[in-house]
Design an enzyme around this catalytic site. Structure first.
Site, PDB file in Angstrom:
ATOM      1  N   GLU A 215     -49.643 -28.083  18.221  1.00 25.64           N
ATOM      2  CA  GLU A 215     -50.763 -28.826  17.638  1.00 25.64           C
ATOM      3  C   GLU A 215     -51.441 -28.169  16.434  1.00 25.64           C
ATOM      4  O   GLU A 215     -52.676 -28.035  16.406  1.00 25.64           O
ATOM      5  CB  GLU A 215     -51.808 -29.127  18.717  1.00 25.64           C
ATOM      6  CG  GLU A 215     -51.281 -30.064  19.803  1.00 25.64           C
ATOM      7  CD  GLU A 215     -52.345 -30.470  20.814  1.00 25.64           C
ATOM      8  OE1 GLU A 215     -53.430 -29.859  20.827  1.00 25.64           O
ATOM      9  OE2 GLU A 215     -52.090 -31.410  21.588  1.00 25.64           O
ATOM     10  N   GLU A 316     -46.833 -34.083  25.252  1.00 28.10           N
ATOM     11  CA  GLU A 316     -48.094 -34.112  25.998  1.00 28.10           C
ATOM     12  C   GLU A 316     -48.599 -35.551  26.054  1.00 28.10           C
ATOM     13  O   GLU A 316     -48.577 -36.266  25.045  1.00 28.10           O
ATOM     14  CB  GLU A 316     -49.166 -33.229  25.351  1.00 28.10           C
ATOM     15  CG  GLU A 316     -48.909 -31.740  25.435  1.00 28.10           C
ATOM     16  CD  GLU A 316     -50.110 -30.921  24.968  1.00 28.10           C
ATOM     17  OE1 GLU A 316     -51.243 -31.457  25.013  1.00 28.10           O
ATOM     18  OE2 GLU A 316     -49.912 -29.770  24.551  1.00 28.10           O
TER      19      GLU A 316
END
EC number: 3.2.1.58
Length: 429
Positions: A215, A316
């Protein structure tokens, strides 16, 4: 009859051919023929307050607010000091995830675990308070357990020096400085070590992906420099090491197809996989959606993956329809759903009550159905391409983010292909 010289020459050529390794492009793990169905081992080797709040509650000074509670692993270690932090973390690492968890993961039909680990497990900045040098042994043990139960592993570098996104799950909240020179150099050292180790033959039967960085916050960082990092990692893996491990690159919160012109098969690259993360709870607009609106978004996400140049996995996602989970947004910040969210200049407004949000015994049948619908829609949408990895395997207190509790509650399908609400995306793709 062939002369002895010709026979010898033929024998030599055969021996040489047999000794030559297969081309790399023929040996790497083939995601095209494999649907990833996995869980993240969140909150284990990288702390997250919302996953294991008990580790952080010990710092509480009053019952009215979260003053004095560390809000990430950096400050957790800083508050405790090296010796006490090491003792507490060793206890956590040795008990939060055990071999029994890998058996359970396998028994519920999953085939993959993604294991987050921070740079500080391998190398520290001069002023870092983190505990270092111990996590790697736990990671290696986890890989052994995964192998024993027929599971594949992604090794995920989840935190970079100075933080790549300012999230507490990067180890250091509220700053984004990993592209500064000193931080950048340390991270590349760590990345090179991780790529080299986990691309060795002794690991690649089980480790089928090394994720460069979790991320990175694309809207804030220098994306050209991030692309350079991805290119550098690929070049190091393929050209310097001459190895065939899969390189996983996160989408940096960019739109689908953003990396379609980088490290592609047409450019001579292979074995690159893009990791997408999909949540619908981190803005007032998202937590205010109806269940039908949530599912519509999911179906569009699935459709978008069909045109991407690379393999892609949703590495995710969760069942969460609210952000009510304690500390999900960070220690001391509150929830958007009930209007208690306050961070810097950002505030929120009341959409609904968070009371009973994690206690399924208080849920209506309609609410249970909505969660089951949402989970099933995501399973279907994310398997259009190469699969999914749920966040996360287990938590102490929350339901929406806990795979085990969701399975036990009948909200997460068992078997994974069971559907109470089939074909929810049939009109989209």
């Amino acid at each position: 009859m062939l002369s002895m010289q010709v026979v010898s020459l033929i024998s030599l050529l055969v021996s040489v051919c047999l000794a030559q390794p297969l081309p790399l492009s023929k040996r790497y793990f083939e995601y095209e023929n494999y649907k990833v169905r996995g869980v993240n081992l969140g909150g284990w080797l990288v702390l997250e307050p919302f996953i294991t709040p008990s580790l952080f509650e010990t710092f509480r000074t009053n019952e009215y607010n979260d003053d004095g509670i560390p809000y990430d692993e950096y400050h957790y270690c800083q508050y405790l000091g090296e010796d006490l932090a090491r003792d507490r973390l060793k206890q956590h690492w040795s008990t939060w995830i055990t071999e029994a968890d890998f058996e359970d993961i396998s028994n519920t039909g999953l085939n993959t675990v993604r294991i987050p680990i921070g740079y500080w497990a391998f190398e520290l900045l001069d002023d870092d308070p983190y505990v270092s040098g111990l996590q790697e042994a736990y990671l290696d043990q986890a890989i052994e357990w995964a192998r024993s139960y027929g599971l594949k592993v992604w090794v995920d570098l989840h935190g970079a020096p100075g933080s790549q996104n300012g999230f507490d799950n990067s180890g250091l909240r509220d700053q984004v400085e990993f592209q500064q020179d000193g931080n950048w150099d340390v991270f590349k050292n760590v990345l090179a070590y991780v790529i080299e180790k986990y691309s060795r033959d002794e690991f690649t039967d089980t480790v089928v992906g090394v994720e460069v960085l979790n991320e990175p916050l694309g809207p804030v960082i220098d994306m050209d420099k991030l692309k350079e990092l991805y290119n550098w990692a690929y070049d190091y893996l393929r050209n310097d090491l001459q190895r065939d491990q899969i390189l996983v690159i996160h989408d940096a919160f960019q739109k689908a197809n953003y990396f379609d012109d980088q490290l592609t098969v047409e450019q001579g690259a292979f074995g690159v996989l893009v990791d997408h993360h999909h949540y619908q709870v981190f803005s007032p607009e998202e937590v205010g959606r109806t269940i039908d609106e949530h599912i519509s978004v999911v179906c569009e996400q699935g459709k978008e993956t069909l045109t991407e140049a690379h393999w892609n996995v949703v590495g995710e996602w969760s069942a969460a329809l609210t952000d009510c989970t304690k500390w999900l947004n960070g220690v001391g910040i509150g929830a958007r759903y009930d209007g208690s969210f306050v961070k810097n200049q950002d505030t929120s407004y009341w959409i609904g009550s968070c009371e009973g949000s994690q206690d399924i015994s208080t849920w209506t049948s309609d609410k249970k159905d909505n969660y089951r619908k949402y989970i099933e829609a995501q399973l279907d949408a994310y398997e259009i391409r190469n699969g999914w990895i749920y966040w996360c395997y287990k938590t102490e207190d929350t339901l929406e983010w806990d795979y085990r509790k969701l399975v036990q509650s009948g909200l997460f399908p068992q078997p994974l292909t069971n559907r109470q609400f089939p074909n929810q995306c049939s009109s989209t793709y």
